[in-house]
Structures are given as C-alpha cells and as structure tokens.
Design a protein around this motif. Structure first.
Motif, PDB file in Angstrom:
ATOM      1  N   LEU A   1       0.551  -1.254   0.252  1.00  0.00           N
ATOM      2  CA  LEU A   1       0.149  -0.294   0.032  1.00  0.00           C
ATOM      3  C   LEU A   1       0.922   1.385  -0.140  1.00  0.00           C
ATOM      4  N   MET A   2       2.054   1.118   0.774  1.00  0.00           N
ATOM      5  CA  MET A   2       2.723   2.655   0.758  1.00  0.00           C
ATOM      6  C   MET A   2       3.348   2.423  -0.111  1.00  0.00           C
ATOM      7  N   GLN A   3       4.280   1.664  -0.719  1.00  0.00           N
ATOM      8  CA  GLN A   3       5.290   1.547  -2.125  1.00  0.00           C
ATOM      9  C   GLN A   3       4.216   2.435  -2.751  1.00  0.00           C
ATOM     10  N   VAL A   4       3.022   1.683  -3.579  1.00  0.00           N
ATOM     11  CA  VAL A   4       2.299   2.555  -4.258  1.00  0.00           C
ATOM     12  C   VAL A   4       1.473   3.867  -3.785  1.00  0.00           C
ATOM     13  N   CYS A   5       1.175   4.112  -2.973  1.00  0.00           N
ATOM     14  CA  CYS A   5       1.178   5.589  -2.642  1.00  0.00           C
ATOM     15  C   CYS A   5       2.209   6.503  -2.662  1.00  0.00           C
ATOM     16  N   THR A   6       3.115   6.071  -2.730  1.00  0.00           N
ATOM     17  CA  THR A   6       4.299   6.656  -3.095  1.00  0.00           C
ATOM     18  C   THR A   6       4.844   6.857  -4.068  1.00  0.00           C
ATOM     19  N   ALA A   7       4.456   6.090  -4.353  1.00  0.00           N
ATOM     20  CA  ALA A   7       4.708   6.067  -6.363  1.00  0.00           C
ATOM     21  C   ALA A   7       4.145   6.868  -6.897  1.00  0.00           C
ATOM     22  N   ILE A   8       2.470   7.219  -6.849  1.00  0.00           N
ATOM     23  CA  ILE A   8       1.251   7.870  -7.147  1.00  0.00           C
ATOM     24  C   ILE A   8       1.921   9.493  -6.901  1.00  0.00           C
ATOM     25  N   ASN A   9       2.850   9.700  -5.711  1.00  0.00           N
ATOM     26  CA  ASN A   9       2.401  11.061  -5.342  1.00  0.00           C
ATOM     27  C   ASN A   9       3.965  10.992  -6.245  1.00  0.00           C
TER      28      ASN A   9
ATOM     29  N   PRO B   1      -1.022  11.545   5.579  1.00  0.00           N
ATOM     30  CA  PRO B   1      -0.863  12.145   3.974  1.00  0.00           C
ATOM     31  C   PRO B   1      -1.282  11.697   2.414  1.00  0.00           C
ATOM     32  N   ALA B   2       0.225  11.156   2.310  1.00  0.00           N
ATOM     33  CA  ALA B   2       0.062   9.775   1.557  1.00  0.00           C
ATOM     34  C   ALA B   2      -0.619   9.534   0.844  1.00  0.00           C
ATOM     35  N   ILE B   3      -1.971   8.691   2.185  1.00  0.00           N
ATOM     36  CA  ILE B   3      -2.684   7.933   1.898  1.00  0.00           C
ATOM     37  C   ILE B   3      -3.899   8.830   1.079  1.00  0.00           C
ATOM     38  N   ILE B   4      -4.636   9.840   1.255  1.00  0.00           N
ATOM     39  CA  ILE B   4      -5.376  10.976   0.941  1.00  0.00           C
ATOM     40  C   ILE B   4      -5.171  10.889  -0.120  1.00  0.00           C
ATOM     41  N   SER B   5      -3.768  12.003  -0.455  1.00  0.00           N
ATOM     42  CA  SER B   5      -3.226  12.399  -1.642  1.00  0.00           C
ATOM     43  C   SER B   5      -4.007  11.667  -2.925  1.00  0.00           C
ATOM     44  N   THR B   6      -2.829  10.076  -3.058  1.00  0.00           N
ATOM     45  CA  THR B   6      -3.155   9.176  -3.729  1.00  0.00           C
ATOM     46  C   THR B   6      -4.737   9.088  -3.448  1.00  0.00           C
ATOM     47  N   CYS B   7      -5.630   9.183  -2.581  1.00  0.00           N
ATOM     48  CA  CYS B   7      -7.812   8.776  -3.320  1.00  0.00           C
ATOM     49  C   CYS B   7      -7.893  10.062  -3.698  1.00  0.00           C
ATOM     50  N   CYS B   8      -6.855  11.388  -3.439  1.00  0.00           N
ATOM     51  CA  CYS B   8      -7.364  12.409  -4.484  1.00  0.00           C
ATOM     52  C   CYS B   8      -7.270  12.299  -5.909  1.00  0.00           C
ATOM     53  N   ALA B   9      -5.656  11.780  -5.971  1.00  0.00           N
ATOM     54  CA  ALA B   9      -4.907  11.703  -7.760  1.00  0.00           C
ATOM     55  C   ALA B   9      -5.932  10.749  -8.033  1.00  0.00           C
ATOM     56  N   PHE B  10      -6.516   9.326  -7.701  1.00  0.00           N
ATOM     57  CA  PHE B  10      -7.502   8.494  -8.408  1.00  0.00           C
ATOM     58  C   PHE B  10      -8.727   9.013  -8.360  1.00  0.00           C
ATOM     59  N   HIS B  11      -8.798   9.831  -7.413  1.00  0.00           N
ATOM     60  CA  HIS B  11     -10.503  10.278  -7.840  1.00  0.00           C
ATOM     61  C   HIS B  11     -10.218  11.448  -9.289  1.00  0.00           C
TER      62      HIS B  11
ATOM     63  N   THR C   1      -3.007  18.367   3.112  1.00  0.00           N
ATOM     64  CA  THR C   1      -3.496  17.721   3.936  1.00  0.00           C
ATOM     65  C   THR C   1      -2.502  17.092   4.558  1.00  0.00           C
ATOM     66  N   GLY C   2      -2.689  16.640   6.294  1.00  0.00           N
ATOM     67  CA  GLY C   2      -1.538  16.628   7.517  1.00  0.00           C
ATOM     68  C   GLY C   2      -2.228  17.578   8.239  1.00  0.00           C
ATOM     69  N   TRP C   3      -2.268  18.798   8.389  1.00  0.00           N
ATOM     70  CA  TRP C   3      -3.271  19.629   9.730  1.00  0.00           C
ATOM     71  C   TRP C   3      -4.228  18.595  10.326  1.00  0.00           C
ATOM     72  N   PRO C   4      -3.305  18.820  12.017  1.00  0.00           N
ATOM     73  CA  PRO C   4      -4.125  18.632  13.073  1.00  0.00           C
ATOM     74  C   PRO C   4      -5.619  19.323  13.229  1.00  0.00           C
ATOM     75  N   ARG C   5      -6.782  18.605  13.283  1.00  0.00           N
ATOM     76  CA  ARG C   5      -8.068  19.071  13.529  1.00  0.00           C
ATOM     77  C   ARG C   5      -8.020  20.501  14.595  1.00  0.00           C
ATOM     78  N   LYS C   6      -7.478  20.816  15.181  1.00  0.00           N
ATOM     79  CA  LYS C   6      -7.032  21.487  16.723  1.00  0.00           C
ATOM     80  C   LYS C   6      -6.730  23.220  15.682  1.00  0.00           C
ATOM     81  N   VAL C   7      -6.196  22.815  14.633  1.00  0.00           N
ATOM     82  CA  VAL C   7      -5.952  24.062  13.873  1.00  0.00           C
ATOM     83  C   VAL C   7      -7.107  24.731  12.707  1.00  0.00           C
ATOM     84  N   HIS C   8      -7.383  25.665  13.196  1.00  0.00           N
ATOM     85  CA  HIS C   8      -8.273  26.555  12.587  1.00  0.00           C
ATOM     86  C   HIS C   8      -8.067  26.495  10.739  1.00  0.00           C
ATOM     87  N   ASP C   9      -9.084  26.133  10.336  1.00  0.00           N
ATOM     88  CA  ASP C   9      -9.385  26.300   8.428  1.00  0.00           C
ATOM     89  C   ASP C   9      -8.555  27.393   7.887  1.00  0.00           C
TER      90      ASP C   9
END
Length: 322
Positions: A65-73, A255-265, A148-156
């Motif tokens: 999973l991480m190998q593929v996501c790293t390659a996608i990114n 973050p790499a997983i989320i970015s991969t999902c966005c690229a696939f999207h 992506t990568g920011w924790p929720r405590k940080v305001h938008d």
C-alpha cells in the motif's frame, strides 16, 4: 475503476513498482500490487481481510500500500491534481452564476486512529480523531490543489495561510492575470470559501449577520458554485471508503494515502466514471458515525475585499430586476 484505467496505471507505475524475483520467492506482479492498494483504499476492510483476498501476508498489504501510494505521489500527483483549462473553468462557474471564479475551497475531516503522541491535537468538535484535507476544486468536481496533514485543532483559516496555494494567490501567480470590472471595482479571479475563511481580494465568502434580499441572493449564487467542492468530497468518499474507516497508519503516512485517493479521484472523474446509488447509501451510513464538524466563522476582511463583494451583490441584484 475501469480495466483500461487500471492497466494504464500499472503501465505508468511499473518502472517504480517492479521487483526482481529472489531464490526464495517470486516477486508480486505490478498488477497485483496496484490491485491490493486500490482494494484497500476502496474497501474499509482490515489488513488481514485484504491479505486473505489476495493470498499474501498481512504485513505485505501494508508494505505494498505504501509503495504504491509513494509512487503515485511521486509520479502522478502533480500531473493529475493540477489546474486545467482556465477559460473553461471561469466560463463554467459564470454559467453557474458567479463571474471570474477559479474554484471552490473547503476542508474535510478524515477519521484516524488516536496518534500515540499529541493525540489531543487531532480531536475535533464531534469528539473523534481526524486529519483535515483542504482542497480547491474546479467546475468538474476535480481537485486543482490539495493540502493535508493538519490536525483538527488548527482552524481552517490558519491552515490555509500556511499552504503554497495561499502564497501563490497572494503573489498573483496561482491563476493567469485576468481581471474584470464589476460596477466601478476591479476584480481578479477569485476562489469561493465558507465563513471559516477570511474575506480577501481573491477569496469571496458568504455575507453573514443580518441579511437583506441582495445579500441572500449573493449567498445563494456563491453556494450554488461551492456545491462543486461538496460534491467532490462526496464522490471521493463514495469511491475511496477507507477514508471513513479510521485509517490504521502512522500520522506521517496518512497524507500520502489521502493524496493518492485525490489523484485516483481525478483520474476516474476525468474518464467519466461516477459512483452508484449503493455506494452513496453506504457513505451516508458512515457519515452518520463520523459527522463533519463545522468550523468557527471568522470576521474581518482584507482591505478592498468588501468593496468587491458589495459590487457583486449590487450586480446580482440588478440582474435579478431585469
């Protein structure tokens, strides 16, 4: 994802993902590696369940999973999550009701397991741990820019100020130079946000407080265009349901997983592949468990931004009376 899209992905990723056979065992084919990653991202199953599905070890699923996501990114992200035809984007948003618009921005909470360190930073107002995806979306519901990568405590608004998109918008390099005149005010290409963002010369957000008919009409038009980012998040969650399965990964890998999902999207949306009603029903069930908390609205505006918004409001009012 259609077979043709899948095979095209495998072909592009093969140079990075291909491994040599050893004396002990044959290497997993590239197609199987990509299939494992897509399955894990699309189905909120455990690593053990995915391992049984593909006849591999549990640890192999995580490694692949991480190998593929790293390659996608590394290979595909910049090419897929990028600005498209600017004229088409502006024209399409104008048809929806908002002139000189380059995109809509918003944030989405991705549920995660409690991080071992500083976990309290990731607890949102709904009481679960989450990481935020902040995205700019075009008229086709495709991601133009993601962070992506920011924790929720940080305001938008704070997380946005620390992105490359903010710096580019401030410098005027994110979009081509294209200004129009609204009333007597010059207006650059703008993006549309919700009340959690600061009103800027290049960022329009809804009017708040006491609303008259012209402010309500402005808010309606802005909301109609901002639906593109909400639809994009909906399609993202429909297709990649692992984003609602509490990602079982270290916070620096998420973050790499989320970015991969966005690229696939973007790849799937670009090929006209949309979700089904059955997928939507499942996501609605997941959303009931992990509701999206609202960000605190902020007041204030950049000098001159309110003049642009008022000029737009007056123009929309005049168009309605014609």
């Amino acid at each position: 994802m259609r077979k043709a899209i899948f095979m095209g992905l495998c072909e592009e990723l093969a140079p990075t993902l291909r491994r040599k056979d050893t004396r002990l065992r044959a290497a997993l084919p590239v197609e199987k590696r990509v299939a494992i990653a897509i399955w894990k991202l699309a189905i909120p199953d455990s690593y053990r369940s995915v391992a049984n599905q593909f006849g591999v070890g549990r640890s192999t699923v995580g490694i692949v999973l991480m190998q593929v996501c790293t390659a996608i990114n590394r290979i595909l992200l910049r090419r897929t999550v990028t600005l498209g035809n600017m004229q088409e984007i502006v024209d399409s948003f104008a048809q929806m009701g908002f002139p000189n618009c380059g995109g809509a921005i918003d944030g989405m909470h991705i549920p995660i397991l409690a991080p071992p360190h500083l976990g309290s930073k990731y607890v949102n107002r709904k009481g679960y741990f989450s990481m935020v995806l902040q995205a700019l979306v075009d008229h086709r519901r495709c991601f133009i820019d993601i962070n992506t990568g920011w924790p929720r405590k940080v305001h938008d608004a704070r997380s946005f100020r620390n992105t490359s998109l903010f710096r580019k918008m401030q410098a005027g390099t994110s979009f081509p130079e294209r200004k129009i005149t609204v009333g007597k005010v010059e207006m650059p290409i703008v993006i549309l946000g919700d009340p959690a963002y600061l009103l800027m010369l290049w960022l329009m957000k809804p009017c708040t407080g006491s609303l008259d008919s012209s402010k309500e009409r402005f808010n309606y038009r802005l909301s109609q265009c901002r639906m593109t980012v909400e639809c994009a998040f909906g399609h993202l969650k429909v297709r990649w349901r692992s984003l609602y399965g509490k990602l079982d990964l270290a916070e620096n890998s998420i973050p790499a997983i989320i970015s991969t999902c966005c690229a696939f999207h973007n790849i799937c949306e670009g090929k006209g592949k949309s979700g089904t009603q059955a997928w939507t029903s499942e996501v609605q069930h997941l959303e009931a468990e992990f509701a999206q908390p609202e960000s605190r609205a902020i007041t204030g505006a950049h000098r001159g931004a309110a003049r642009i918004r008022d000029a737009l409001r007056e123009q929309f009012e005049a168009e309605n009376q014609q």
